[in-house]
Design a protein around this motif. Structure first.
Motif, PDB file in Angstrom:
ATOM      1  N   TRP A 235       0.845  -1.212   0.000  1.00 18.89           N
ATOM      2  CA  TRP A 235       0.000   0.000   0.000  1.00 18.89           C
ATOM      3  C   TRP A 235       0.872   1.251   0.000  1.00 18.89           C
ATOM      4  CZ3 TRP A 235      -4.676   1.119  -1.348  1.00 18.89           C
ATOM      5  CH2 TRP A 235      -5.296   2.302  -0.929  1.00 18.89           C
ATOM      6  N   GLU A 236       1.954   1.207   0.770  1.00 22.13           N
ATOM      7  CA  GLU A 236       2.868   2.350   0.845  1.00 22.13           C
ATOM      8  C   GLU A 236       3.460   2.649  -0.543  1.00 22.13           C
ATOM      9  OE1 GLU A 236       7.001   3.495   3.157  1.00 22.13           O
ATOM     10  OE2 GLU A 236       5.748   1.947   4.045  1.00 22.13           O
ATOM     11  N   ILE A 237       3.805   1.594  -1.276  1.00 17.41           N
ATOM     12  CA  ILE A 237       4.456   1.772  -2.581  1.00 17.41           C
ATOM     13  C   ILE A 237       3.427   2.053  -3.688  1.00 17.41           C
ATOM     14  CG2 ILE A 237       5.978   0.700  -4.298  1.00 17.41           C
ATOM     15  CD1 ILE A 237       6.926  -1.244  -2.147  1.00 17.41           C
ATOM     16  N   TYR A 238       2.307   1.334  -3.655  1.00 15.19           N
ATOM     17  CA  TYR A 238       1.399   1.301  -4.818  1.00 15.19           C
ATOM     18  C   TYR A 238      -0.001   1.852  -4.556  1.00 15.19           C
ATOM     19  CZ  TYR A 238       5.049  -1.849  -6.464  1.00 15.19           C
ATOM     20  OH  TYR A 238       6.261  -2.399  -6.815  1.00 15.19           O
ATOM     21  N   LYS A 239      -0.152   2.666  -3.516  1.00 18.91           N
ATOM     22  CA  LYS A 239      -1.479   3.198  -3.168  1.00 18.91           C
ATOM     23  C   LYS A 239      -2.166   3.822  -4.392  1.00 18.91           C
ATOM     24  CE  LYS A 239      -3.605   6.696  -0.171  1.00 18.91           C
ATOM     25  NZ  LYS A 239      -3.328   7.748   0.834  1.00 18.91           N
ATOM     26  N   ARG A 240      -1.428   4.682  -5.110  1.00 22.19           N
ATOM     27  CA  ARG A 240      -2.010   5.367  -6.273  1.00 22.19           C
ATOM     28  C   ARG A 240      -2.403   4.389  -7.371  1.00 22.19           C
ATOM     29  NH1 ARG A 240       1.012  10.858  -8.222  1.00 22.19           N
ATOM     30  NH2 ARG A 240      -0.920  12.045  -8.210  1.00 22.19           N
ATOM     31  N   ASP A 241      -1.593   3.331  -7.547  1.00 20.23           N
ATOM     32  CA  ASP A 241      -1.909   2.338  -8.579  1.00 20.23           C
ATOM     33  C   ASP A 241      -3.240   1.656  -8.285  1.00 20.23           C
ATOM     34  OD1 ASP A 241       0.502   3.017  -9.692  1.00 20.23           O
ATOM     35  OD2 ASP A 241       1.480   1.087  -9.349  1.00 20.23           O
ATOM     36  N   PHE A 242      -3.433   1.254  -7.025  1.00 25.36           N
ATOM     37  CA  PHE A 242      -4.695   0.613  -6.647  1.00 25.36           C
ATOM     38  C   PHE A 242      -5.873   1.565  -6.872  1.00 25.36           C
ATOM     39  CE2 PHE A 242      -1.894  -2.171  -4.099  1.00 25.36           C
ATOM     40  CZ  PHE A 242      -2.414  -3.400  -4.456  1.00 25.36           C
ATOM     41  N   GLN A 243      -5.697   2.805  -6.457  1.00 29.06           N
ATOM     42  CA  GLN A 243      -6.808   3.753  -6.522  1.00 29.06           C
ATOM     43  C   GLN A 243      -7.150   4.149  -7.958  1.00 29.06           C
ATOM     44  OE1 GLN A 243      -5.124   6.710  -3.880  1.00 29.06           O
ATOM     45  NE2 GLN A 243      -6.350   6.023  -2.156  1.00 29.06           N
ATOM     46  N   LEU A 244      -6.140   4.511  -8.744  1.00 31.65           N
ATOM     47  CA  LEU A 244      -6.394   5.011 -10.102  1.00 31.65           C
ATOM     48  C   LEU A 244      -6.802   3.910 -11.067  1.00 31.65           C
ATOM     49  CD1 LEU A 244      -3.576   7.641 -10.710  1.00 31.65           C
ATOM     50  CD2 LEU A 244      -6.021   8.068 -10.523  1.00 31.65           C
ATOM     51  N   PHE A 245      -6.199   2.721 -10.880  1.00 33.94           N
ATOM     52  CA  PHE A 245      -6.434   1.644 -11.849  1.00 33.94           C
ATOM     53  C   PHE A 245      -7.413   0.596 -11.327  1.00 33.94           C
ATOM     54  CE2 PHE A 245      -1.919   3.091 -12.724  1.00 33.94           C
ATOM     55  CZ  PHE A 245      -2.314   4.009 -13.687  1.00 33.94           C
ATOM     56  N   LYS A 246      -8.025   0.895 -10.177  1.00 29.17           N
ATOM     57  CA  LYS A 246      -9.210   0.165  -9.683  1.00 29.17           C
ATOM     58  C   LYS A 246      -8.945  -1.298  -9.325  1.00 29.17           C
ATOM     59  CE  LYS A 246     -11.389   3.960 -10.933  1.00 29.17           C
ATOM     60  NZ  LYS A 246     -11.520   5.049  -9.975  1.00 29.17           N
ATOM     61  N   TYR A 247      -7.749  -1.574  -8.807  1.00 29.30           N
ATOM     62  CA  TYR A 247      -7.466  -2.946  -8.381  1.00 29.30           C
ATOM     63  C   TYR A 247      -7.858  -3.170  -6.918  1.00 29.30           C
ATOM     64  CZ  TYR A 247      -5.103  -4.072 -12.739  1.00 29.30           C
ATOM     65  OH  TYR A 247      -4.838  -4.328 -14.056  1.00 29.30           O
ATOM     66  N   ASP A 248      -7.997  -4.443  -6.554  1.00 27.04           N
ATOM     67  CA  ASP A 248      -8.527  -4.845  -5.256  1.00 27.04           C
ATOM     68  C   ASP A 248      -7.381  -4.979  -4.250  1.00 27.04           C
ATOM     69  OD1 ASP A 248      -9.802  -6.005  -3.126  1.00 27.04           O
ATOM     70  OD2 ASP A 248     -10.753  -7.624  -4.252  1.00 27.04           O
ATOM     71  N   PHE A 249      -7.187  -3.967  -3.414  1.00 26.64           N
ATOM     72  CA  PHE A 249      -6.120  -4.043  -2.406  1.00 26.64           C
ATOM     73  C   PHE A 249      -6.479  -5.043  -1.319  1.00 26.64           C
ATOM     74  CE2 PHE A 249      -4.583  -2.683   1.799  1.00 26.64           C
ATOM     75  CZ  PHE A 249      -3.224  -2.924   1.599  1.00 26.64           C
ATOM     76  N   ASP A 250      -7.743  -5.126  -0.951  1.00 26.75           N
ATOM     77  CA  ASP A 250      -8.155  -5.941   0.193  1.00 26.75           C
ATOM     78  C   ASP A 250      -8.005  -7.438  -0.036  1.00 26.75           C
ATOM     79  OD1 ASP A 250      -8.866  -3.744   1.780  1.00 26.75           O
ATOM     80  OD2 ASP A 250     -10.762  -3.545   0.690  1.00 26.75           O
ATOM     81  N   ASN A 251      -7.976  -7.857  -1.279  1.00 25.51           N
ATOM     82  CA  ASN A 251      -7.878  -9.291  -1.573  1.00 25.51           C
ATOM     83  C   ASN A 251      -6.758  -9.556  -2.589  1.00 25.51           C
ATOM     84  OD1 ASN A 251      -8.202 -11.974  -2.158  1.00 25.51           O
ATOM     85  ND2 ASN A 251     -10.200 -11.754  -3.146  1.00 25.51           N
ATOM     86  N   PRO A 252      -5.553  -9.875  -2.102  1.00 22.82           N
ATOM     87  CA  PRO A 252      -4.436 -10.151  -3.023  1.00 22.82           C
ATOM     88  C   PRO A 252      -4.723 -11.318  -3.972  1.00 22.82           C
ATOM     89  CG  PRO A 252      -3.638  -9.915  -0.760  1.00 22.82           C
ATOM     90  CD  PRO A 252      -5.141  -9.960  -0.692  1.00 22.82           C
ATOM     91  N   GLY A 253      -5.676 -12.165  -3.595  1.00 23.20           N
ATOM     92  CA  GLY A 253      -6.011 -13.311  -4.434  1.00 23.20           C
ATOM     93  C   GLY A 253      -6.877 -12.958  -5.633  1.00 23.20           C
ATOM     94  N   ASN A 254      -7.412 -11.729  -5.652  1.00 19.83           N
ATOM     95  CA  ASN A 254      -8.247 -11.298  -6.779  1.00 19.83           C
ATOM     96  C   ASN A 254      -7.415 -10.428  -7.714  1.00 19.83           C
ATOM     97  OD1 ASN A 254     -10.238 -10.453  -8.565  1.00 19.83           O
ATOM     98  ND2 ASN A 254     -10.930  -8.802  -7.215  1.00 19.83           N
ATOM     99  N   LYS A 255      -6.988 -11.008  -8.807  1.00 16.27           N
ATOM    100  CA  LYS A 255      -6.104 -10.230  -9.697  1.00 16.27           C
ATOM    101  C   LYS A 255      -6.878  -9.275 -10.598  1.00 16.27           C
ATOM    102  CE  LYS A 255      -5.862 -13.520 -13.571  1.00 16.27           C
ATOM    103  NZ  LYS A 255      -4.973 -14.318 -14.417  1.00 16.27           N
ATOM    104  N   PHE A 256      -8.190  -9.419 -10.657  1.00 16.04           N
ATOM    105  CA  PHE A 256      -8.975  -8.620 -11.602  1.00 16.04           C
ATOM    106  C   PHE A 256      -9.349  -7.256 -11.029  1.00 16.04           C
ATOM    107  CE2 PHE A 256      -9.758 -12.998 -12.990  1.00 16.04           C
ATOM    108  CZ  PHE A 256      -9.311 -12.882 -14.302  1.00 16.04           C
ATOM    109  N   PRO A 257      -9.446  -6.243 -11.886  1.00 17.45           N
ATOM    110  CA  PRO A 257      -9.864  -4.912 -11.422  1.00 17.45           C
ATOM    111  C   PRO A 257     -11.315  -4.926 -10.954  1.00 17.45           C
ATOM    112  CG  PRO A 257      -9.752  -4.998 -13.830  1.00 17.45           C
ATOM    113  CD  PRO A 257      -9.175  -6.280 -13.336  1.00 17.45           C
TER     114      PRO A 257
END
Length: 272
Positions: A235-257
């Protein structure tokens, strides 16, 4: 600054901002094929003709002129941050590279010495604790990105938003950003918007995974590599990536946006 990491077909049918570890080999080969009716013989990253690249001096004025006037359709491709950093670890840290050597020479010995990382021996084929080593690599990746120590961050694990933003900040605008996880659908949108000298049938295009076979196979599900501390670092490194590109931070097992990318939001947030 210009447009680092930007590729353009010689016909100027399309412009692409490369994001490492996001299907860039396949995309580059599709672009090459669309102009020449054949694939580049070898790793497309090694090509010096047949495709304009910002790293080739003669290509720079052509790319700059095109991008600033938005003459051609421009796109890029992103990937789930969890699987991207895992892929970087197995390919770049554990793997033997195309030249038969370790990535970046003394990088792996440094990681072994300073972070206690194991990489499967000299050939990368011996058994080792993948989860423990990956988590230590993640600490190193965070250190490079946060403090630029013990070295500058590498393009393969620096945030996607950083790569994507240079294109915008220097005067470019994306027409499309799609997901590696929905590659054919996303790439088809690009092809539907451009005219190419040679028609591309995505169903017949092989996947050019240049990192495949470099390193050991991942032995565990994605989520097993990320405990609470690892997820905090991600989260520290990729917070913006998760937010802007709509990926699931809460579940690392879900690779889909979880949703579609909002291009206006990307341009607003990354153009600052």
């Amino acid at each position: 600054m210009g447009f680092p990491g930007t590729w353009m077909t010689e016909s100027e049918s399309v412009v692409y901002r490369v994001v490492p570890k996001c299907a860039c080999s396949t995309i580059g080969q599709i672009m090459y094929f669309s102009d020449h009716g054949q694939f580049f013989d070898g790793d497309i990253h090694d090509s010096t003709t047949g495709l304009h690249k910002w790293s080739q001096e003669a290509s720079q004025p052509l790319i700059e002129k095109n991008v600033k006037k938005h003459k051609s359709y421009a796109f890029t491709c992103v990937r789930n941050p969890y699987t991207r950093i895992l892929s970087s670890f197995f390919d770049k840290i554990c793997g033997i590279q195309r030249n038969g050597k370790r990535y970046r020479g003394n990088l792996v010995p440094l990681l072994v010495q300073k972070y206690g990382i194991e990489v499967g021996g000299d050939d990368g084929k011996q058994d080792f604790d993948q989860i423990k080593s990956f988590r230590r690599f993640l600490l190193f990746a965070r250190d490079t990105i946060r403090w630029k120590k013990p070295m500058e961050p590498d393009i393969h694990w620096s945030a996607m938003s950083g790569h994507v933003s240079t294109f915008i900040v220097n005067g470019g605008r994306y027409d499309h950003i799609f997901f590696t996880e929905h590659f054919n659908e996303g790439m088809q949108v690009v092809l539907d918007h451009i005219k190419t000298p040679h028609k591309v049938n995505l169903k017949k295009i092989p996947k050019f995974n240049e990192s495949e076979g470099h390193g050991p196979k991942r032995l565990h599900p994605v989520e097993d590599y990320f405990d609470d501390l690892s997820r905090h670092l991600v989260w520290e490194i990729y917070k913006r990536d998760f937010q802007l590109f709509k990926y699931d931070f809460d579940n690392p097992g879900n690779k889909f946006p979880l949703g579609e990318i909002d291009l206006d939001e990307v341009h607003a947030k990354l153009g600052e």
